[in-house]
Write a protein that holds these residues in place. Structure first.
Motif, short mmCIF file in Angstrom:
data_model
loop_
_atom_site.label_atom_id
_atom_site.label_comp_id
_atom_site.label_asym_id
_atom_site.label_seq_id
_atom_site.Cartn_x
_atom_site.Cartn_y
_atom_site.Cartn_z
N ARG A 37 0.85 -1.20 0.00
CA ARG A 37 0.00 0.00 0.00
C ARG A 37 0.88 1.24 0.00
NH1 ARG A 37 -4.84 -1.76 -0.16
NH2 ARG A 37 -5.45 -3.51 1.09
N MET A 38 0.76 2.01 -1.05
CA MET A 38 1.51 3.25 -1.13
C MET A 38 0.76 4.35 -0.38
SD MET A 38 4.10 2.27 -2.75
CE MET A 38 4.89 3.83 -2.99
N PRO A 39 1.49 5.32 0.16
CA PRO A 39 0.82 6.43 0.83
C PRO A 39 0.04 7.25 -0.20
CG PRO A 39 3.16 6.86 0.62
CD PRO A 39 2.94 5.46 0.16
N VAL A 40 -0.88 8.06 0.29
CA VAL A 40 -1.65 8.91 -0.62
C VAL A 40 -0.71 9.83 -1.37
CG1 VAL A 40 -3.76 8.80 0.73
CG2 VAL A 40 -2.12 10.60 1.18
N ASN A 41 -1.08 10.15 -2.61
CA ASN A 41 -0.25 10.98 -3.46
C ASN A 41 -0.73 12.42 -3.55
OD1 ASN A 41 1.60 8.95 -4.33
ND2 ASN A 41 -0.02 8.10 -5.60
N TYR A 42 -2.00 12.65 -3.24
CA TYR A 42 -2.53 14.01 -3.34
C TYR A 42 -3.67 14.20 -2.34
CZ TYR A 42 -6.07 11.61 -6.12
OH TYR A 42 -7.04 10.74 -6.55
N GLU A 43 -3.87 15.44 -1.96
CA GLU A 43 -4.95 15.75 -1.03
C GLU A 43 -6.28 15.40 -1.68
OE1 GLU A 43 -6.69 19.56 1.44
OE2 GLU A 43 -4.71 19.68 0.53
N GLY A 44 -7.14 14.77 -0.93
CA GLY A 44 -8.44 14.38 -1.44
C GLY A 44 -8.50 12.95 -1.94
N GLU A 45 -7.35 12.28 -2.03
CA GLU A 45 -7.36 10.88 -2.44
C GLU A 45 -8.11 10.06 -1.39
OE1 GLU A 45 -4.21 7.38 -3.69
OE2 GLU A 45 -3.49 9.42 -3.41
N ALA A 46 -8.94 9.13 -1.83
CA ALA A 46 -9.79 8.40 -0.91
C ALA A 46 -9.68 6.90 -1.10
CB ALA A 46 -11.25 8.83 -1.10
N SER A 47 -9.91 6.17 -0.02
CA SER A 47 -10.04 4.73 -0.04
C SER A 47 -11.45 4.40 0.46
CB SER A 47 -9.02 4.05 0.88
OG SER A 47 -7.72 4.25 0.41
N TYR A 48 -12.07 3.42 -0.16
CA TYR A 48 -13.40 2.97 0.24
C TYR A 48 -13.29 1.52 0.66
CZ TYR A 48 -14.85 7.17 -2.24
OH TYR A 48 -14.99 8.47 -2.65
N PRO A 58 -23.02 -6.37 16.39
CA PRO A 58 -22.14 -6.37 15.21
C PRO A 58 -22.79 -5.72 14.01
CG PRO A 58 -22.85 -8.60 15.75
CD PRO A 58 -23.37 -7.72 16.82
N ARG A 59 -22.05 -4.83 13.38
CA ARG A 59 -22.55 -4.11 12.22
C ARG A 59 -21.42 -3.92 11.22
NH1 ARG A 59 -21.83 1.75 13.81
NH2 ARG A 59 -20.72 1.57 15.77
N VAL A 60 -21.80 -3.75 9.98
CA VAL A 60 -20.84 -3.52 8.91
C VAL A 60 -20.96 -2.06 8.49
CG1 VAL A 60 -20.17 -4.16 6.57
CG2 VAL A 60 -21.02 -5.90 8.13
N ILE A 61 -19.81 -1.41 8.32
CA ILE A 61 -19.80 0.01 7.98
C ILE A 61 -18.96 0.22 6.73
CG2 ILE A 61 -19.21 2.33 8.76
CD1 ILE A 61 -19.45 1.23 11.64
N LEU A 62 -19.50 0.97 5.77
CA LEU A 62 -18.74 1.39 4.60
C LEU A 62 -18.05 2.70 4.94
CD1 LEU A 62 -17.88 1.27 1.62
CD2 LEU A 62 -20.08 2.34 1.04
N ILE A 63 -16.73 2.71 4.81
CA ILE A 63 -15.91 3.86 5.19
C ILE A 63 -15.29 4.51 3.96
CG2 ILE A 63 -13.87 4.61 6.50
CD1 ILE A 63 -15.82 3.51 8.42
N LYS A 64 -15.27 5.82 3.96
CA LYS A 64 -14.46 6.59 3.01
C LYS A 64 -13.35 7.22 3.84
CE LYS A 64 -14.47 10.69 0.06
NZ LYS A 64 -15.29 11.82 -0.41
N MET A 65 -12.11 6.85 3.55
CA MET A 65 -10.96 7.39 4.31
C MET A 65 -10.16 8.34 3.42
SD MET A 65 -9.19 7.52 7.12
CE MET A 65 -9.19 6.09 8.17
N THR A 66 -9.91 9.54 3.96
CA THR A 66 -9.05 10.52 3.31
C THR A 66 -8.05 11.01 4.34
OG1 THR A 66 -10.39 12.44 3.87
CG2 THR A 66 -10.97 11.27 1.83
N SER A 67 -7.20 11.93 3.94
CA SER A 67 -6.25 12.51 4.89
C SER A 67 -6.95 13.36 5.94
CB SER A 67 -5.18 13.32 4.17
OG SER A 67 -5.79 14.38 3.46
N GLU A 68 -8.22 13.64 5.73
CA GLU A 68 -9.02 14.38 6.72
C GLU A 68 -9.60 13.45 7.78
OE1 GLU A 68 -9.33 17.78 6.74
OE2 GLU A 68 -7.84 17.66 5.14
N GLY A 69 -9.55 12.13 7.53
CA GLY A 69 -10.08 11.16 8.46
C GLY A 69 -11.19 10.34 7.84
#
Length: 113
Positions: A37-48, A58-69
């Motif tokens: 896994r490479m670090p993010v390359n630009y602000e706003g890049e997201a992982s889902y 127990p629950r399942v959560i869909l997460i969007k992760m950015t450098s903002e959290g």
């Protein structure tokens, strides 16, 4: 119940773990050059990605992760049979975990993939 079909076009990273997401997006300079896994390359890049949260029911959560959290996009209760399988094969400790193959299959069905 959340309709996951509206998220079916997102580039879900089914292999992403909560730890990988934090390292990739929030811990600048903490990425191994040998890591897959490479670090993010630009602000706003997201992982889902999805996680299983066992702090309460127990629950399942869909997460969007950015450098903002992280941002929670969707949440579903885990059906009893999948919850039991998760607890038997992963853990009964409270926490946040990656999805199992059975949960992934269930989520793909819910997304219409």
């Amino acid at each position: 119940m959340c309709d996951l079909k509206k998220f079916k076009d997102l580039p879900i990273d089914w292999e992403m773990t909560p730890e990988d997401a934090i390292t990739r997006h929030l811990e600048w300079g903490n990425n191994s050059y040998k890591s897959g896994r490479m670090p993010v390359n630009y602000e706003g890049e997201a992982s889902y990605y999805f996680v299983v949260n066992t702090w309460d029911a127990p629950r399942v959560i869909l997460i969007k992760m950015t450098s903002e959290g992280p941002e929670e996009l969707a949440e579903l209760s885990l059906p009893e049979d999948l919850a039991q399988d998760f607890y038997e094969n992963v853990t009964r400790l409270k926490g946040v975990y990656p999805v199992t193959p059975k949960i992934k299959t269930w989520l793909e069905d819910k997304m219409g993939l």
